[in-house]
Design an enzyme around this catalytic site. Structure first.
Site, PDB file in Angstrom:
ATOM      1  N   TYR A 169     -16.130  18.276 -14.077  1.00 26.74           N
ATOM      2  CA  TYR A 169     -16.624  17.012 -14.421  1.00 26.74           C
ATOM      3  C   TYR A 169     -17.703  16.651 -13.436  1.00 26.74           C
ATOM      4  O   TYR A 169     -17.627  17.102 -12.178  1.00 26.74           O
ATOM      5  CB  TYR A 169     -15.273  16.078 -14.081  1.00 26.74           C
ATOM      6  N   ASP A 176      -7.274  20.502 -12.851  1.00 29.34           N
ATOM      7  CA  ASP A 176      -7.726  19.153 -13.504  1.00 29.34           C
ATOM      8  C   ASP A 176      -7.146  19.166 -14.908  1.00 29.34           C
ATOM      9  O   ASP A 176      -8.042  19.808 -15.703  1.00 29.34           O
ATOM     10  CB  ASP A 176      -8.922  18.763 -13.110  1.00 29.34           C
ATOM     11  N   LYS A 192      -7.994   8.540 -19.046  1.00 29.18           N
ATOM     12  CA  LYS A 192      -8.526   9.177 -20.352  1.00 29.18           C
ATOM     13  C   LYS A 192      -7.109   9.183 -21.056  1.00 29.18           C
ATOM     14  O   LYS A 192      -6.638   8.184 -21.334  1.00 29.18           O
ATOM     15  CB  LYS A 192      -9.011  10.567 -19.934  1.00 29.18           C
ATOM     16  N   ARG A 220       0.873  -1.047  -0.069  1.00 28.57           N
ATOM     17  CA  ARG A 220       0.074   0.081  -0.232  1.00 28.57           C
ATOM     18  C   ARG A 220       0.965   1.373  -0.072  1.00 28.57           C
ATOM     19  O   ARG A 220       0.437   2.348  -0.442  1.00 28.57           O
ATOM     20  CB  ARG A 220      -0.835  -0.174   1.054  1.00 28.57           C
TER      21      ARG A 220
HETATM   22  C1  LIG Z   1     -13.067  10.993 -15.871  1.00 32.76           C
HETATM   23  C2  LIG Z   1     -12.672  12.333 -15.095  1.00 32.76           C
HETATM   24  C3  LIG Z   1     -12.605  12.336 -13.930  1.00 32.76           C
HETATM   25  C4  LIG Z   1     -12.638  11.116 -13.026  1.00 32.76           C
HETATM   26  O1  LIG Z   1     -11.753  10.189 -13.204  1.00 32.76           O
HETATM   27  P1  LIG Z   1     -12.161   8.452 -12.914  1.00 32.76           P
HETATM   28  O2  LIG Z   1     -10.911   7.926 -13.497  1.00 32.76           O
HETATM   29  O3  LIG Z   1     -13.216   8.150 -13.878  1.00 32.76           O
HETATM   30  O4  LIG Z   1     -12.492   8.257 -11.604  1.00 32.76           O
HETATM   31  C5  LIG Z   1     -11.931  13.821 -13.227  1.00 32.76           C
HETATM   32  N1  LIG Z   1     -11.973  14.666 -13.772  1.00 32.76           N
HETATM   33  C6  LIG Z   1     -12.159  14.629 -15.379  1.00 32.76           C
HETATM   34  C7  LIG Z   1     -11.791  16.034 -16.163  1.00 32.76           C
HETATM   35  C8  LIG Z   1     -12.684  13.670 -16.027  1.00 32.76           C
HETATM   36  O5  LIG Z   1     -12.729  13.644 -17.211  1.00 32.76           O
END
Ligand SMILES: *Cc1c(COP(=O)(O)O)cnc(C)c1O
Length: 384
Positions: free
Chosen positions: A105, A177, A202, A53
């Site tokens: 998001y 982000d 992504k 962990r």
């Molecule tokens: C998909 C996404 C998230 C969340 O990520 P997960 O891997 O689905 O938990 C956060 N911010 C943005 C801009 C995203 O596209």
């Protein structure tokens, strides 16, 4: 290659940072250390690895890689983008206030409003394209500004350098982000941000085969806290997923170039189409954020939203496309098409969506790297 690679270009670091050949065998790919614990040599003596962990060599390699790509102090990998955001938010305490881009998001919106507000944190949802709107929302207890730029799916662009100056002047940190552009196109820490978040699900992974998230800290103060949270709360990324994200990142520069070349062609096509009311793509000169994004990023990415005016028309397109798949998510090699109001942003209340301009006629495309002619033909017939 070993050690500090900061003098090398982005594409070289994408392939080599954190990924020195395995010392035991010379393996070029970092091995998947699928273990939960490590044997100690004797009482009080170990190799720096005690329990997975806290320490895992595969995860450490990915963390060093993303830190290098974002020009940060340290990287921290989590089980999902939301797990990364959850861990990030432990920086803020009960009674404190956070200013958030009004169009973040949907999962972030849900987590902040339905979970964190229960713990005494408060949030203001602000049009962060406007510095004066941020100043107007400021409270004595404001400790963090949380941005997405460009936002999803409305593609609003916020000024990272100006907001970081504003936040720092008032004693708060700036978090960006950066999922939509990836570090290949935008590096918020070099513009003054303190922490970068990615859903590696992504573009960083890019192959739609693993969920994950990372935090990259500019300063030791935040990096050390995120290490402590990984150990204490435990939402860490698994070794196999760390391997997959690392493998994906090796081709990030070539994928992003292709995503963007194709997105520009599709945006230009949609922009001329009589059935399309508006195209939201910062790469178009008519986009309100175009000049700013040109200044603070090196490209415009592969995400396009467009408004076809009604749910019925949006449905026709989504039902008719054959090469593009109807799915949530983005950033993979395959083109995905979606309807934000009923899919990714269903957790945003309807009146809030209307306020934002997130209408039922908005369709979002994550432009993949298939043959561009096939993508154009697909859209042309879906729109006809
Ligand atoms: C998909 C996404 C998230 C969340 O990520 P997960 O891997 O689905 O938990 C956060 N911010 C943005 C801009 C995203 O596209």
């Amino acid at each position: 290659m070993h050690g500090d690679l900061s003098r090398f270009g982005f594409a070289t670091r994408a392939i080599h940072a954190g990924q020195a050949p395995d010392p035991t065998t010379g393996a070029v790919a970092v091995p998947i250390y699928q273990t939960s614990t490590y044997v100690h040599d004797e009482l009080g003596v170990h190799k720096g690895f005690e329990y997975a962990r806290v320490q895992n060599p595969t995860r450490f390699a990915l963390e060093e890689l993303v830190a290098s790509l974002e020009c940060g102090h340290s990287g921290h990998a989590f089980a999902s983008g939301m797990a990364a955001i959850q861990s990030l938010m432990t920086w803020v305490k009960s009674g404190e206030h956070v200013i958030v881009s009004r169009n973040v998001y949907g999962g972030t919106y849900r987590f902040f409003t339905q979970v964190l507000e229960r713990y005494g944190l408060s949030f203001s949802w602000v049009d962060t394209t406007s510095l004066s709107a941020i100043e107007a929302a400021w409270q004595p207890s404001t400790k963090m500004v949380f941005l997405e730029t460009p936002t999803n799916p409305l593609m609003e662009v916020s000024d990272i350098a100006a907001i970081s100056e504003l936040a720092h002047g008032k004693g708060a940190i700036l978090v960006v982000d950066n999922t939509f552009l990836s570090p290949y196109l935008q590096q918020p820490l070099t513009l003054g941000a303190d922490v970068v978040v990615h859903s590696t699900t992504k573009y960083l992974n890019g192959h739609s085969d693993a969920i994950g998230g990372v935090l990259i800290a500019a300063h030791a103060e935040h990096g050390d806290w995120f290490d402590f949270i990984q150990k204490s709360a435990g939402a860490v990324m698994a070794p196999l997923d760390s391997f997959l994200v690392m493998r994906g990142i090796k081709t990030l520069p070539v994928r992003m170039d292709r995503h963007e070349t194709s997105a520009r062609k599709i945006a230009a096509f949609l922009n001329e189409h009589s059935r399309v009311r508006a195209v939201l793509y910062p790469g178009l000169e008519s986009h309100p954020g175009h000049a700013l994004q040109k200044r603070q990023a090196t490209g415009f990415g592969g995400m396009i939203s467009f408004d076809v005016g009604s749910l019925a028309m949006a449905k026709q397109i989504l039902d008719r496309v054959q090469v593009m798949s109807l799915a949530e998510s983005l950033g993979g090699v395959e083109s995905l098409i979606s309807h934000p109001a009923s899919m990714t942003h269903a957790s945003v209340p309807e009146e809030k969506r209307r306020e934002l301009g997130l209408g039922d006629g908005i369709v979002r495309i994550s432009v993949g790297i298939e043959s561009i002619d096939d993508l154009m033909n697909d859209l042309e017939s879906a729109l006809s």
